[in-house]
Scaffold this motif. Structure first.
Motif, PDB file in Angstrom:
ATOM      1  N   UNK A 109       0.564  -1.569   0.041  1.00  0.00           N
ATOM      2  CA  UNK A 109      -0.075   0.246  -0.057  1.00  0.00           C
ATOM      3  C   UNK A 109       0.815   1.362   0.430  1.00  0.00           C
ATOM      4  N   UNK A 110       0.836   1.853  -0.960  1.00  0.00           N
ATOM      5  CA  UNK A 110       0.983   3.270  -1.599  1.00  0.00           C
ATOM      6  C   UNK A 110       1.337   4.471   0.169  1.00  0.00           C
ATOM      7  N   UNK A 111       2.511   5.806   0.841  1.00  0.00           N
ATOM      8  CA  UNK A 111       2.018   6.080   1.684  1.00  0.00           C
ATOM      9  C   UNK A 111       0.769   6.545   1.545  1.00  0.00           C
ATOM     10  N   UNK A 146      -2.640   5.045   1.965  1.00  0.00           N
ATOM     11  CA  UNK A 146      -2.826   4.618   3.201  1.00  0.00           C
ATOM     12  C   UNK A 146      -3.590   5.987   4.344  1.00  0.00           C
ATOM     13  N   UNK A 147      -2.759   7.290   3.410  1.00  0.00           N
ATOM     14  CA  UNK A 147      -3.412   8.466   4.606  1.00  0.00           C
ATOM     15  C   UNK A 147      -4.366   8.639   4.115  1.00  0.00           C
ATOM     16  N   UNK A 185      -1.534  -6.416   6.793  1.00  0.00           N
ATOM     17  CA  UNK A 185      -0.851  -6.272   6.221  1.00  0.00           C
ATOM     18  C   UNK A 185       0.673  -6.156   5.821  1.00  0.00           C
ATOM     19  N   UNK A 186       1.504  -6.022   4.704  1.00  0.00           N
ATOM     20  CA  UNK A 186       3.007  -6.088   4.473  1.00  0.00           C
ATOM     21  C   UNK A 186       2.912  -5.518   4.033  1.00  0.00           C
ATOM     22  N   UNK A 187       4.319  -4.657   4.097  1.00  0.00           N
ATOM     23  CA  UNK A 187       4.850  -3.993   3.322  1.00  0.00           C
ATOM     24  C   UNK A 187       5.288  -4.074   1.873  1.00  0.00           C
ATOM     25  N   UNK A 225       7.323  -9.704   2.055  1.00  0.00           N
ATOM     26  CA  UNK A 225       7.209  -9.556   3.347  1.00  0.00           C
ATOM     27  C   UNK A 225       6.117 -10.547   3.137  1.00  0.00           C
TER      28      UNK A 225
END
Lengths: 291, 126
Positions: B82-84, B87-88, B102-104, B108
């Motif tokens: 998920x991109x920053x 997420x925001x 979730x994972x980066x 991962x």
């Protein structure tokens, strides 16, 4: 009667325009003398003199032409900016412009016609406007500098540091508002992606006070990091802040909070599977050294 | 209509969303995924949203729904990449994707699934 009232100011204006044109050398010389006397001991006298000469010519042209003052305003803005850089106060710059009145008045006095005297009132008003314009330019330039600095501060005050492989930290300094939190949040999340870190520590040691709004911002950051697959630890909660948070009834839920950055780092290291040597052994070593 | 492919890797299903999903596409993906989980007996589903730049509450709900469907079929769902900005946006929308792990990144995510699978096997053995 009404006609004469309308014609007279116009006649005065024309007379002044004539005087400004005819006695250019004399007025300009006097103007430069007055400003040089006022700013004695400052460097770059020649620079100011050259600029004032240009301004005088632009003023004469705006009188002669169709009253287009954009050139004149451009030159005045430049003068104001350059003098501000040299450390002149804005009122000094404005006084330098106002000195033109004094310089021209001597010519008007010699001329002695009623038109010239009447026109001088109009001229005085024009010069006042020009002087105030330099002041406004100064203030605008100053405001832009303040805005730029605030932006730079925003950038500077929010570094994301890497503590360990897979662990990043954001030491927050100063009061948190929505704008800053947004920057912090974006930087932290981007750092998580860039470094592939699964653990983040938000250190609020440098945050003077925590209210519901700041707590809300912190919670949002933690939730966003979780959505991306990273865990956040909030550290650096001072006793007063812990007290405030409890008094305000803010619920941090299942977010891990630690008293100090070192505790948070230890927690993150444990979570990421790094083996830590026991504290006890360290203490013994310290004691041996002391003996 | 673009259908999002469901890839099988061992006992994991991988869905990489590369296009802007419309409502119809989302419903089709949910059906395809449910079918695929049953057909392959997968124990994990990884949804890669690295390429997704714009989200709304509908996409947010889609992720939660897929997670619920997969859990019913005994497969764990992990959203990765998920991109920053995304997420925001989700946080601002008030969506915290409660039941979704979730994972980066994909790597991962696979590691997390293996870890979870290992833990499950360990508990069963005990």
């Amino acid at each position: 009667m009404g006609v004469t009232l309308i014609v007279r100011p116009d006649a005065g204006r024309r007379r002044i325009e004539e005087l400004v044109r005819q006695h250019e050398d004399r007025v300009l010389k006097r103007w430069l003398e007055i400003t040089a006397a006022a700013s004695a001991g400052r460097p770059d006298q020649g620079d100011t003199a050259a600029r004032l000469t240009e301004i005088y010519q632009a003023l004469r042209q705006s009188f002669a032409g169709d009253g287009d003052t954009s050139d004149l305003h451009g030159l005045l803005a430049e003068l104001s900016r350059s003098r501000a850089r040299q450390g002149f106060s804005p009122s000094e710059t404005a006084s330098a412009v106002f000195a033109l009145k004094e310089a021209l008045y001597e010519v008007v006095e010699d001329d002695g016609t009623p038109e010239a005297l009447r026109g001088f009132v109009w001229f005085s008003k024009t010069v006042d406007d020009l002087g105030l314009f330099t002041f406004e330019t100064y203030v605008t330039a100053r405001e832009r500098i303040i805005i730029d600095q605030a932006e730079q501060l925003l950038e500077l005050s929010t570094p994301v540091v890497k503590l360990w492989e897979g662990i990043v930290a954001v030491p927050l300094i100063g009061t948190l508002d929505s704008a800053r939190t947004q920057v912090v949040m974006e930087k932290l999340l981007q750092a998580l992606v860039d470094t592939g870190s699964e653990h983040a520590v938000i250190d609020i040691t440098g945050v003077p006070s925590v209210d519901t709004q700041v707590a809300q911002h912190l919670l949002k950051t933690v939730m966003a990091a979780r959505l991306m697959g990273a865990e956040c630890v909030i550290s650096g909660i001072r006793p007063q802040i812990a007290h405030t948070i409890v008094t305000l009834g803010i619920e941090f839920g299942d977010i891990v909070t630690k008293a100090s950055l070192s505790d948070a780092l230890a927690h993150a290291l444990r979570r990421s599977g790094v083996e830590l040597a026991g504290n006890r052994r360290t203490r013994v070593t310290v004691r041996t050294e002391e003996e | 209509m673009d259908r999002v492919p469901v890839l099988k890797l061992g006992d994991i299903l991988i869905v990489s969303i590369q296009v802007d999903l419309q409502d119809q596409g989302v419903l089709a993906l949910q059906e395809d995924l449910a079918d695929a989980v049953v057909a392959t007996g997968a124990r994990g589903v990884i949804i890669d949203i690295t390429a997704v730049e714009i989200v709304d509450s509908f996409i947010g709900r889609m992720l939660a729904t897929i997670a619920s469907i997969s859990r019913m079929l005994d497969a764990e769902t992990i959203v990765v990449g998920m991109r920053p900005a995304v997420a925001i946006t989700l946080v601002e929308l008030g969506l915290s994707l409660g039941g979704v792990r979730t994972a980066l990144n994909l790597e991962k995510g696979v590691a997390l699934l293996n870890h979870l699978g290992g833990a499950q096997i360990a508990t069963t053995a005990r």
